[in-house]
Design an enzyme around this catalytic site. Sequence first.
Site, PDB file in Angstrom:
ATOM      1  N   CYS A   1      47.619  53.330 132.439  1.00 22.20           N
ATOM      2  CA  CYS A   1      47.854  54.499 131.495  1.00 22.20           C
ATOM      3  C   CYS A   1      48.563  55.698 131.662  1.00 22.20           C
ATOM      4  O   CYS A   1      49.526  56.184 130.965  1.00 22.20           O
ATOM      5  CB  CYS A   1      46.323  55.183 130.916  1.00 22.20           C
ATOM      6  SG  CYS A   1      45.367  55.802 132.326  1.00 22.20           S
TER       7      CYS A   1
ATOM      8  N   GLU B   1      40.056  58.594 126.103  1.00 19.44           N
ATOM      9  CA  GLU B   1      40.852  58.900 127.253  1.00 19.44           C
ATOM     10  C   GLU B   1      41.911  57.538 126.653  1.00 19.44           C
ATOM     11  O   GLU B   1      41.616  56.239 126.889  1.00 19.44           O
ATOM     12  CB  GLU B   1      40.279  58.445 128.574  1.00 19.44           C
ATOM     13  CG  GLU B   1      39.426  59.392 129.231  1.00 19.44           C
ATOM     14  CD  GLU B   1      40.100  60.612 129.731  1.00 19.44           C
ATOM     15  OE1 GLU B   1      41.491  60.393 129.899  1.00 19.44           O
ATOM     16  OE2 GLU B   1      39.608  61.696 129.785  1.00 19.44           O
TER      17      GLU B   1
END
Length: 490
Positions: A249, A211
């Site tokens: 993110c 991720e």
Amino acid sequence: MRTLEMDHLKNMREYFRSGITKEASWRESQLKGLRRFLVEKENDIFMALMQDLGKHRLEAFRDEIGTLVKTLNLALKCLKDWMSSKKAPLPAIALLSSAEIVHEPLGLVLIISSWNLPFGVSLEPLIGAIAAGNAAVLKPSELSPACSSLLASGIATYLDNKAIKVIQGGPQESDQLLRQKWDKIFFTGSARVGSIVMSAAAKHLTPVTLELGGKCPAVVDSLSSSWDLEVAVKRILVGKYGTCAGQACIAIDYVIVEKRCCSKLVELMKVWIKKMFGDNPQHSNTIARIVNKQHLTRLMKLLDDQKVQESVVYGGSIDEENLFIEPTILVDPPLDAAIMLDEVFGPLLPIITVDKIEDSIEFISSRPKPLALYVFTKNKTLQNRMISETSSGSVTFNDAILQYAADSLPFGGVGGSGFGMYHGKFSFDTFSHQKAIVRRSFLTDFWYRYPPWTANKFQLLEVSYNYDYLGLVLVILGLKRPSKRQIIPC
Ligand code: NAD
């Protein structure tokens, strides 16, 4: 290793092999334990997030505690269904057989997480690992020490430590953990460390989920209604400055807008920054602080270029001592400047202008694939082109960040933003092996499955691959002629 000796890993593996973690009752008790931790220690969690990141309670609840409790409730509600085997069809050649898919836990898994959502990106995968029946070691980030230490004490108190442990530390501890053999590594962090993780995993052929981050664009079409534009601006600002001060993110990294619409957009942004964070945002407790001096210096370097400085149209003030950077807007910084090449990960928002909004498609698709793409438009043709002509982990129209809270959607990147997915049932699948089970009867046995091979057997084999049970029986009984096929002579 600082707090975990190798013997502990051996013991954890043996504990997993005993089968205890596979039982539904064990999984349920651990998920409930995690929920109790989040509810009973809510205030400590708020305080740790304030201490490490200056994160407001509302943001902490929205992106961490609230999301996690929601996921836990879903996992507890659906666990039995997720665990149950799923029937699968078989071809006609397997007449009188049955097939199913069984979800098997992978074993002992390692979760390495980042500092910006210290509870979210640590516990969200842990929920999946537990629900799928694994033993797990969690290594949170050393850059959010109050959160990591609370995670360690909370997990030690609320969960079964024979199967679930937290190891605190930084790259050195990570490195030691990565030298061990794991059955799965789930990593959240930068692409640089992601590639270190992947090389370590390759030595043991360990499956990995990465991720990662990247530059998430927000495209703003020429919205004709002032209401729509205002809503878009509010959603952009909260998707940047209101999400850990851009240290997320999925935070908006930069905006693309048509040249002719740019000044209107910037003016509205200035108005709403003041409404959201006050005249002096430094005194506002609704905007998070930069995690540490090193990251503050990194962000300052992004501004440390004359042409970039000249592009600043709002904000730009920095209080090094208090790790604060004012919400900052830049218009058309050079595209070859670091601010347009690296992930910003902070409260600096470049706006890139284009002649036509359609030009944004080429702009985005010629750069590394982002984790999230946000497009503010009512134009269905543009929406469809964005979906089909660009690649990203997700696309959200007319909002930002929202996709993160949806358990029903897979969360993960593509290309440079990572691979693998989680959240909701996807987390359970990520930490499971889907094992194929076939149960065959002795009652039917087709002669054409066995040598010596003949042209006739070839034809029957082909029929049993292409027809359902009834079709196959009719062909065998001579009541149906199979379609002609040029058979290679046997
Ligand atoms: P990072 O890669 O520096 O660190 C992540 C983890 O790796 C930490 O636990 C750290 O201790 C460990 N680590 C650091 N150096 C290591 C090394 N040399 N060897 C082994 N392990 C090492 O990332 P970060 O600064 O913590 O997080 C920021 C990045 O994470 C950003 O790029 C952001 O976009 C990304 N991120 C992605 C997601 C997502 O869900 N896709 C979520 C949050 C953050």
